[in-house]
Write a protein that holds these residues in place. Structure first.
Motif, PDB file in Angstrom:
ATOM      1  N   LEU A 116       6.728  -5.968 -18.680  1.00 36.25           N
ATOM      2  CA  LEU A 116       6.335  -4.658 -18.155  1.00 36.25           C
ATOM      3  C   LEU A 116       5.072  -4.779 -17.311  1.00 36.25           C
ATOM      4  CD1 LEU A 116       7.497  -1.800 -18.541  1.00 36.25           C
ATOM      5  CD2 LEU A 116       5.699  -1.406 -20.215  1.00 36.25           C
ATOM      6  N   ILE A 117       4.109  -5.584 -17.799  1.00 38.87           N
ATOM      7  CA  ILE A 117       2.872  -5.785 -17.032  1.00 38.87           C
ATOM      8  C   ILE A 117       3.190  -6.555 -15.749  1.00 38.87           C
ATOM      9  CG2 ILE A 117       0.531  -6.734 -17.048  1.00 38.87           C
ATOM     10  CD1 ILE A 117       0.380  -6.381 -19.981  1.00 38.87           C
ATOM     11  N   ASP A 122       5.985  -6.425 -14.015  1.00 38.70           N
ATOM     12  CA  ASP A 122       6.551  -5.443 -13.081  1.00 38.70           C
ATOM     13  C   ASP A 122       5.449  -4.591 -12.471  1.00 38.70           C
ATOM     14  OD1 ASP A 122       9.079  -6.270 -13.448  1.00 38.70           O
ATOM     15  OD2 ASP A 122       9.748  -4.584 -14.676  1.00 38.70           O
ATOM     16  N   TYR A 123       4.524  -4.150 -13.327  1.00 42.46           N
ATOM     17  CA  TYR A 123       3.427  -3.327 -12.824  1.00 42.46           C
ATOM     18  C   TYR A 123       2.656  -4.057 -11.729  1.00 42.46           C
ATOM     19  CZ  TYR A 123      -1.039  -1.276 -12.191  1.00 42.46           C
ATOM     20  OH  TYR A 123      -2.138  -0.767 -11.575  1.00 42.46           O
ATOM     21  N   LEU A 124       2.304  -5.324 -12.011  1.00 40.57           N
ATOM     22  CA  LEU A 124       1.508  -6.089 -11.052  1.00 40.57           C
ATOM     23  C   LEU A 124       2.265  -6.292  -9.748  1.00 40.57           C
ATOM     24  CD1 LEU A 124      -0.116  -8.778 -13.381  1.00 40.57           C
ATOM     25  CD2 LEU A 124      -1.265  -6.910 -12.204  1.00 40.57           C
ATOM     26  N   LEU A 125       3.557  -6.606  -9.856  1.00 35.44           N
ATOM     27  CA  LEU A 125       4.344  -6.833  -8.642  1.00 35.44           C
ATOM     28  C   LEU A 125       4.444  -5.560  -7.807  1.00 35.44           C
ATOM     29  CD1 LEU A 125       7.155  -9.106 -10.090  1.00 35.44           C
ATOM     30  CD2 LEU A 125       5.363  -9.768  -8.483  1.00 35.44           C
ATOM     31  N   MET A 126       4.705  -4.421  -8.495  1.00 35.16           N
ATOM     32  CA  MET A 126       4.815  -3.160  -7.749  1.00 35.16           C
ATOM     33  C   MET A 126       3.485  -2.774  -7.118  1.00 35.16           C
ATOM     34  SD  MET A 126       7.380  -1.112 -10.238  1.00 35.16           S
ATOM     35  CE  MET A 126       7.574   0.422  -9.367  1.00 35.16           C
ATOM     36  N   SER A 127       2.398  -3.240  -7.726  1.00 42.93           N
ATOM     37  CA  SER A 127       1.083  -2.955  -7.141  1.00 42.93           C
ATOM     38  C   SER A 127       0.757  -3.940  -6.027  1.00 42.93           C
ATOM     39  CB  SER A 127       0.001  -3.032  -8.216  1.00 42.93           C
ATOM     40  OG  SER A 127       0.293  -2.125  -9.242  1.00 42.93           O
ATOM     41  N   GLY A 128       1.713  -4.820  -5.702  1.00 47.67           N
ATOM     42  CA  GLY A 128       1.533  -5.698  -4.552  1.00 47.67           C
ATOM     43  C   GLY A 128       1.041  -7.095  -4.872  1.00 47.67           C
ATOM     44  N   ALA A 129       1.075  -7.489  -6.163  1.00 46.94           N
ATOM     45  CA  ALA A 129       0.586  -8.822  -6.506  1.00 46.94           C
ATOM     46  C   ALA A 129       1.518  -9.902  -5.964  1.00 46.94           C
ATOM     47  CB  ALA A 129       0.486  -8.965  -8.025  1.00 46.94           C
ATOM     48  N   GLN A 183      -1.395 -14.341  -7.727  1.00 49.87           N
ATOM     49  CA  GLN A 183      -2.094 -13.321  -8.520  1.00 49.87           C
ATOM     50  C   GLN A 183      -1.391 -13.074  -9.846  1.00 49.87           C
ATOM     51  OE1 GLN A 183      -2.054 -10.348  -5.438  1.00 49.87           O
ATOM     52  NE2 GLN A 183      -4.278 -10.449  -5.206  1.00 49.87           N
ATOM     53  N   LYS A 192      -3.778 -13.634 -12.890  1.00 48.35           N
ATOM     54  CA  LYS A 192      -4.197 -12.408 -13.566  1.00 48.35           C
ATOM     55  C   LYS A 192      -3.399 -12.128 -14.833  1.00 48.35           C
ATOM     56  CE  LYS A 192      -6.159 -10.468  -9.473  1.00 48.35           C
ATOM     57  NZ  LYS A 192      -7.358 -11.315  -9.608  1.00 48.35           N
ATOM     58  N   LEU A 193      -2.174 -12.641 -14.891  1.00 53.52           N
ATOM     59  CA  LEU A 193      -1.372 -12.345 -16.081  1.00 53.52           C
ATOM     60  C   LEU A 193      -0.952 -13.591 -16.860  1.00 53.52           C
ATOM     61  CD1 LEU A 193       0.227 -10.459 -17.922  1.00 53.52           C
ATOM     62  CD2 LEU A 193       2.134 -10.621 -16.327  1.00 53.52           C
TER      63      LEU A 193
END
Lengths: 248, 251
Positions: A144-145, A147-154, A158, A162-163
């Protein structure tokens, strides 16, 4: 509090029982020395023990560092290249079934009697737990995190820094703790192979002389050394791993 | 098209033989609060993955701020179903995460994060770690993180579905307060009809899979919205109608 002193009491009880047994049974001290005999031997051999212990400590730390670096590199590369992981992971696991004691003499044939074969032995026992634990940790980060990072453009880098990497730290430290104790054991084996100094070398000499008391001193030093390396890893973990992890 | 934050036209998507979305068209105006209600498993998460660029649509177009955005990431602020905070980061460092991905150094964005944390009553927690916060507080942090992504369009994926009724009502109030201060364009997905009506300007009703737009409903109540609006006869009638639509929805 009582939980913390419990292991100390257990150790003291075992030592007391041992001491009592040697006194009551009248067993020969060359067969089974009492704890006080061992202490006396340690005091007697102080100077030579310090030299041997320092040599083994240095070898252990060098080998451990090399093993950890290689283990982490293997983990990161296999994580980033799934095809390589698929190809090499089974091989990696299988390779661990080869007894170190069996390939160690070969290493001496190939690399001579210097530092190199000894370091390689330690690397061989250390890199595996680090590589497998880290690889496992890298693959277990929260989807889930991610997906969040990718949708935020990571981007991929990154996502890793970051993860995946921070998420893998607890697993990596589990591997490091196993490797820490293995590294001392690897150093002793490598010293058995041919070395003029080190606790492993000292053990060989004392064994041929039937000095059980000095063998026990050497064993105690090996245990203390392993605990020290383990403690070092624990300290680094305390300093680097922050917040509570949901898993790993 | 400067007055449109999100413009979706003729969007379809399937996973292999499984048709998930069928010819979806919807629009979120600038500063508009739009909700999608639909039964569980109606492809709402897929829709977000398409808008967020995790998936590229088979057919149809997605426009964000007037630009073609099929398969493009990093154009929205996003709040997932669970808070999804990084457990090893402090709250303030979690809030700045989206900006950091965009290339802004933490040092520059932390003051803004602290300002917002203070505004929402979390100022004492800037240096805490997520596990020290309650579920509701973590949701607020996740929302701030989406808000501070610096994008006009914010997508919220059933953000309150895991909260109990009391906390949920509190979060509605909280969300509306913030939104009324800082008017962004919001796309909000939920399966709770009352929640959708209470918060939104426009509600889209989705059918079961493959999801299509069954109905577009404009919610007529004034802003700022009062909590008592749920007792208004018009509200009750709308809620009845949407409930009927959802339960009667074919298949």
């Amino acid at each position: 509090m009582i939980r913390k002193v419990a292991p100390v009491i257990a150790v003291l009880a075992i030592l007391a029982g041992w001491q009592a047994y040697t006194a009551i049974s009248g067993i020969d001290s060359w067969l089974l020395p009492s704890p006080t005999d061992v202490l006396a031997a340690a005091a007697d051999q102080r100077d030579s023990l310090i030299t041997h212990t320092l040599a083994t400590t240095k070898l252990t730390l060098l080998g451990f560092t090399a093993g950890v670096v290689i283990g982490l590199l293997v983990a990161v590369v296999l994580h980033l290249v799934p095809l390589l992981r698929a190809a090499l992971y089974p091989l990696l696991v299988t390779s661990q079934n080869i007894p170190t004691i069996a390939i160690a003499p070969l290493l001496v044939v190939w690399l001579g009697f210097g530092l190199a074969p000894k370091i390689v032995v330690i690397v061989l026992v250390c890199f595996f737990p680090v590589a497998v634990a880290t690889l496992d940790g890298l693959g277990r980060s929260d989807a889930l995190i991610a997906d969040y990072l990718l949708m935020s453009g990571a981007n991929r880098r990154q996502l890793f820094t970051k993860l995946q990497w921070p998420a893998a730290l607890p697993a990596m430290f589990s591997g490091l703790k196993i490797a820490a104790t293995y590294s001392v054991f690897g150093a002793i084996i490598s010293e058995w192979l041919g070395s003029d100094v080190g606790i492993g070398r000292y053990m060989i000499i004392q064994k041929s002389a039937f000095r059980a008391d000095r063998m026990f001193v050497a064993i105690a030093i090996v245990v203390l050394l392993a605990l020290a390396v383990f403690g070092l890893v624990l300290l680094v973990e305390k300093l680097t791993v922050k917040g509570r992890r949901s898993r790993g | 098209m400067a007055d449109t934050a999100l413009d979706i036209t003729g969007l379809s998507h399937s996973y292999g033989d499984l048709h998930v979305l069928e010819d979806i068209s919807l629009r979120v105006g600038k500063g508009e609060f739009v909700s999608i209600v639909g039964p569980s498993g109606s492809g709402k998460s897929t829709l977000f993955h398409l808008i967020g660029g995790l998936l590229t649509p088979a057919t149809g177009t997605i426009g964000i701020d007037g630009a073609h955005a099929n398969g493009r990431r990093g154009l929205i602020g996003y709040m997932p179903q669970a808070p999804a905070l990084l457990p090893w980061r402090t709250i303030e460092d979690n809030v700045v995460l989206a900006r950091e991905i965009g290339g802004a150094p933490k040092r520059g964005t932390r003051p803004q994060a602290r300002d917002w944390l203070a505004k929402v009553g979390l100022d004492g927690f800037a240096r805490s770690y997520p596990h020290e916060l309650s579920g509701g507080m973590q949701q607020r942090v996740a929302f701030l993180r989406a808000l501070l992504a610096g994008r006009d369009l914010i997508c919220l994926d059933e953000p309150f579905s895991a909260l109990d009724a009391m906390l949920r009502a509190e979060m509605h109030r909280w969300l509306l307060d913030i939104w009324e201060q800082d008017r962004r364009s919001i796309l909000f997905v939920t399966h709770n009809i009352e929640e959708a009506l209470l918060l939104s300007d426009t509600v889209y009703v989705f059918t079961r899979r493959p999801a299509t737009v069954l109905e577009r409903v404009e919610v007529p109540f004034e802003r700022p919205r009062r909590a008592e609006v749920v007792d208004d006869p018009t509200f009750v009638r709308l809620r009845r109608r949407l409930t009927d639509l959802l339960t009667a929805s074919p298949r």
